[in-house]
Scaffold this motif. Structure first.
Motif, short mmCIF file in Angstrom:
data_model
loop_
_atom_site.label_atom_id
_atom_site.label_comp_id
_atom_site.label_asym_id
_atom_site.label_seq_id
_atom_site.Cartn_x
_atom_site.Cartn_y
_atom_site.Cartn_z
N LEU A 141 32.55 -8.93 127.83
CA LEU A 141 33.68 -9.64 127.21
C LEU A 141 34.55 -8.70 126.40
O LEU A 141 35.79 -8.78 126.44
CB LEU A 141 33.14 -10.76 126.31
CG LEU A 141 32.65 -12.03 127.00
CD1 LEU A 141 31.94 -12.93 125.99
CD2 LEU A 141 33.80 -12.78 127.66
N ASP A 142 33.91 -7.80 125.66
CA ASP A 142 34.66 -6.83 124.86
C ASP A 142 35.50 -5.92 125.75
O ASP A 142 36.67 -5.65 125.46
CB ASP A 142 33.70 -6.01 124.01
CG ASP A 142 34.40 -4.95 123.20
OD1 ASP A 142 35.05 -5.30 122.19
OD2 ASP A 142 34.32 -3.75 123.56
N SER A 143 34.92 -5.44 126.86
CA SER A 143 35.67 -4.57 127.77
C SER A 143 36.85 -5.30 128.39
O SER A 143 37.93 -4.73 128.57
CB SER A 143 34.74 -4.04 128.86
OG SER A 143 33.77 -3.17 128.32
N MET A 144 36.66 -6.58 128.72
CA MET A 144 37.78 -7.36 129.27
C MET A 144 38.88 -7.54 128.23
O MET A 144 40.07 -7.48 128.54
CB MET A 144 37.27 -8.71 129.77
CG MET A 144 36.45 -8.61 131.05
SD MET A 144 36.03 -10.25 131.73
CE MET A 144 34.66 -10.72 130.69
N ALA A 145 38.48 -7.73 126.97
CA ALA A 145 39.47 -7.85 125.90
C ALA A 145 40.25 -6.56 125.73
O ALA A 145 41.47 -6.58 125.47
CB ALA A 145 38.78 -8.24 124.59
N VAL A 146 39.58 -5.43 125.87
CA VAL A 146 40.25 -4.14 125.79
C VAL A 146 41.28 -4.00 126.92
O VAL A 146 42.40 -3.52 126.70
CB VAL A 146 39.22 -2.99 125.84
CG1 VAL A 146 39.92 -1.64 126.00
CG2 VAL A 146 38.37 -2.98 124.58
N GLU A 147 40.90 -4.43 128.13
CA GLU A 147 41.84 -4.37 129.26
C GLU A 147 43.10 -5.18 128.96
O GLU A 147 44.22 -4.73 129.22
CB GLU A 147 41.16 -4.90 130.53
CG GLU A 147 40.13 -3.98 131.14
CD GLU A 147 40.75 -2.75 131.78
OE1 GLU A 147 41.98 -2.69 131.92
OE2 GLU A 147 39.99 -1.84 132.16
N VAL A 148 42.92 -6.38 128.41
CA VAL A 148 44.08 -7.22 128.09
C VAL A 148 44.95 -6.53 127.05
O VAL A 148 46.19 -6.53 127.16
CB VAL A 148 43.62 -8.60 127.58
CG1 VAL A 148 44.80 -9.42 127.08
CG2 VAL A 148 42.89 -9.37 128.69
N SER A 149 44.33 -5.92 126.06
CA SER A 149 45.09 -5.22 125.02
C SER A 149 45.91 -4.08 125.60
O SER A 149 47.08 -3.88 125.24
CB SER A 149 44.14 -4.68 123.94
OG SER A 149 43.42 -5.74 123.32
N GLY A 251 49.28 -3.08 136.90
CA GLY A 251 48.83 -4.39 136.44
C GLY A 251 47.73 -4.95 137.32
O GLY A 251 46.74 -5.52 136.81
N LEU A 252 47.87 -4.80 138.63
CA LEU A 252 46.81 -5.25 139.54
C LEU A 252 45.53 -4.45 139.34
O LEU A 252 44.42 -5.01 139.40
CB LEU A 252 47.28 -5.12 140.99
CG LEU A 252 48.34 -6.13 141.45
CD1 LEU A 252 48.83 -5.78 142.85
CD2 LEU A 252 47.78 -7.55 141.42
N TRP A 253 45.68 -3.16 139.11
CA TRP A 253 44.51 -2.31 138.85
C TRP A 253 43.76 -2.82 137.63
O TRP A 253 42.52 -2.92 137.64
CB TRP A 253 44.99 -0.88 138.66
CG TRP A 253 43.93 0.14 138.44
CD1 TRP A 253 42.76 0.29 139.12
CD2 TRP A 253 43.95 1.17 137.45
NE1 TRP A 253 42.05 1.36 138.63
CE2 TRP A 253 42.75 1.92 137.60
CE3 TRP A 253 44.86 1.55 136.47
CZ2 TRP A 253 42.45 3.01 136.80
CZ3 TRP A 253 44.57 2.66 135.67
CH2 TRP A 253 43.38 3.35 135.83
N CYS A 254 44.47 -3.14 136.56
CA CYS A 254 43.82 -3.71 135.38
C CYS A 254 43.20 -5.07 135.69
O CYS A 254 42.13 -5.41 135.18
CB CYS A 254 44.84 -3.85 134.24
SG CYS A 254 45.42 -2.29 133.56
N GLY A 255 43.88 -5.84 136.55
CA GLY A 255 43.33 -7.13 136.94
C GLY A 255 42.01 -6.99 137.69
O GLY A 255 41.07 -7.78 137.49
N PRO A 303 38.27 -1.18 145.02
CA PRO A 303 36.86 -0.85 144.72
C PRO A 303 36.67 -0.14 143.39
O PRO A 303 35.80 -0.51 142.59
CB PRO A 303 36.46 0.05 145.90
CG PRO A 303 37.43 -0.27 146.98
CD PRO A 303 38.70 -0.59 146.29
N ALA A 304 37.48 0.88 143.13
CA ALA A 304 37.35 1.62 141.86
C ALA A 304 37.75 0.74 140.68
O ALA A 304 37.13 0.78 139.62
CB ALA A 304 38.21 2.88 141.88
N GLY A 305 38.79 -0.08 140.87
CA GLY A 305 39.23 -0.95 139.79
C GLY A 305 38.17 -1.94 139.37
O GLY A 305 37.99 -2.21 138.17
#
Length: 397
Positions: A141-149, A251-255, A303-305
């Protein structure tokens, strides 16, 4: 994949507030680099080399200050550290728009040195508030929050600079950082688990061993590969006259990373950060051979994303579980320093490869370097996995 692991984590007292504040707090921090760059280039009318020196000064200060701030958190708690660092950020961002270039470099260095320990401290607090058996879901969850930030922060800084000015952007970053400090000072999340004994001093020789150092090297290689990938994507699209699609591709890569992190956090068990990072590197290396336009690049990054957030959360969990409670703040600070070093090394390395051989080879070089660093770390993994609880910790030392 069941959602129950996430429900259990979010049901714990204070975790929802910590994750929400953490995500919002990281947004101004992720916009610092681009804000300083835009101010030097647009506000002061100077070149990107001069802007890069200011950004490098801030990164060097942050790399030095992260473990120092973590050590102070271990000894004195969150509030004194955030009180001091927030005051420094307030002073810098209020004066930075009016500083001459010669004063901006040392000012950015000092601001970086007194960076608020948002990333490391929040992960330390999350590890303390969540039982060990639920760390995988919590750190996912923390890593996903970092991605959004990271998706919001730089884009918001560019939007404000374009719509108003770089000076307004600098003030906005300052307001965001001060708000971050005030919010975390008021929230004051615990840095240790209930009933956990925290010695006054934990000698580094008890936890700063080859296993942890190589684990930090793996974390550095992770951001090296991710930063090189980002720069290589920009270079690839520029070479293909498709620069207008850069925002969509990144943006897709972050997604993809968000999807991977969500799936990983719901799995019944985690995986070694060496394995996840190695797989990410292996998937990154061939991205450059994909041709046919920007849409193929979007597919090649899948795959890498998908491995980005799982690999990052796995390194956080491994560091958190490797050190005794009295040294977790400093260890998380060192983790942050490793991430900064990896990202800082990627810029010149990727640029050199792109200029000499093209962006396709930059993907391959990043993947190869990452795999080599993972293989170097592999013999030390047994030491890195040994739980901190099994190590003797003396309060008298």
């Amino acid at each position: 994949m069941a959602l129950e692991p996430y429900r259990r984590v979010l049901a714990l007292p204070g975790v929802r507030a910590l994750l929400l504040v953490g995500m919002l707090a990281r947004i101004p921090m992720t916009g610092i680099g681009i804000t300083l760059t835009l101010h030097v280039v647009n506000g002061l009318g100077m070149g990107f080399l001069q802007a890069g020196l200011v950004g490098t000064g801030n990164l060097v200060g942050a790399a030095i200050g992260a473990p120092l701030a973590g050590r102070f958190v271990d000894r004195h708690g969150l509030r004194p550290v955030f009180a001091v660092t927030t005051a420094v950020q307030l002073a810098f961002w209020c004066t930075a728009p009016w500083l001459p270039y010669e004063a901006l470099i040392p000012g950015a260095l000092i601001a970086g040195l007194f960076n608020q320990p948002v990333f490391g401290a929040l992960r330390q607090c999350l590890g303390a508030m969540v039982p060990a058996e639920r760390h995988q879901s919590a750190f996912a969850l923390d890593s996903m929050a970092v991605e959004v930030s990271y998706m919001v922060g730089p884009a918001l800084a560019v939007a404000i600079s374009t719509g108003f000015s770089s000076t307004v952007t600098m003030y906005a970053v300052g307001v965001g950082l001060v708000g971050t400090g005030v919010a975390l000072y008021a929230l004051n999340p615990p840095t240790s688990s209930p009933g956990e004994e925290i010695p006054e001093s934990v000698p580094r020789r008890e936890w700063l061993r080859p296993g942890l150092l190589t684990l930090l090297g793996v974390a550095a290689s992770l951001t090296f590969v991710l930063t090189t990938t980002e720069l290589s994507v920009v270079a690839t699209l520029k070479a293909g006259a498709a620069t207008q699609w850069t925002g969509l591709v990144l943006g897709l890569w972050c997604g993809y990373s968000l999807i991977g992190g969500f799936v990983y956090g719901g799995l019944p068990r985690g995986f070694s950060p060496l394995l996840l990072t190695g797989v990410l590197c292996a998937f990154t290396a061939p991205v450059g051979i994909i041709g046919g336009g920007w849409w193929w690049l979007c597919l090649a990054l899948v795959p890498a994303g998908l491995m980005c957030a799982p690999a990052m959360s796995a390194t956080v969990a491994a560091v958190n579980g490797r050190v005794p409670a009295g040294a977790r703040g400093e260890a998380m600070g060192l983790h942050g320093t490793a991430l900064l070093i990896g990202g800082a090394c990627a810029g010149p390395a990727a640029g050199a490869v792109v200029d000499s051989h093209g962006p396709g080879w930059a993907f391959a070089a990043a993947g190869a370097v990452g795999l080599v660093l993972v293989l170097i770390a592999f013999p030390f993994w047994r030491d890195a996995r040994r739980p901190a609880a099994a190590e003797p910790v003396s309060a008298s030392l």
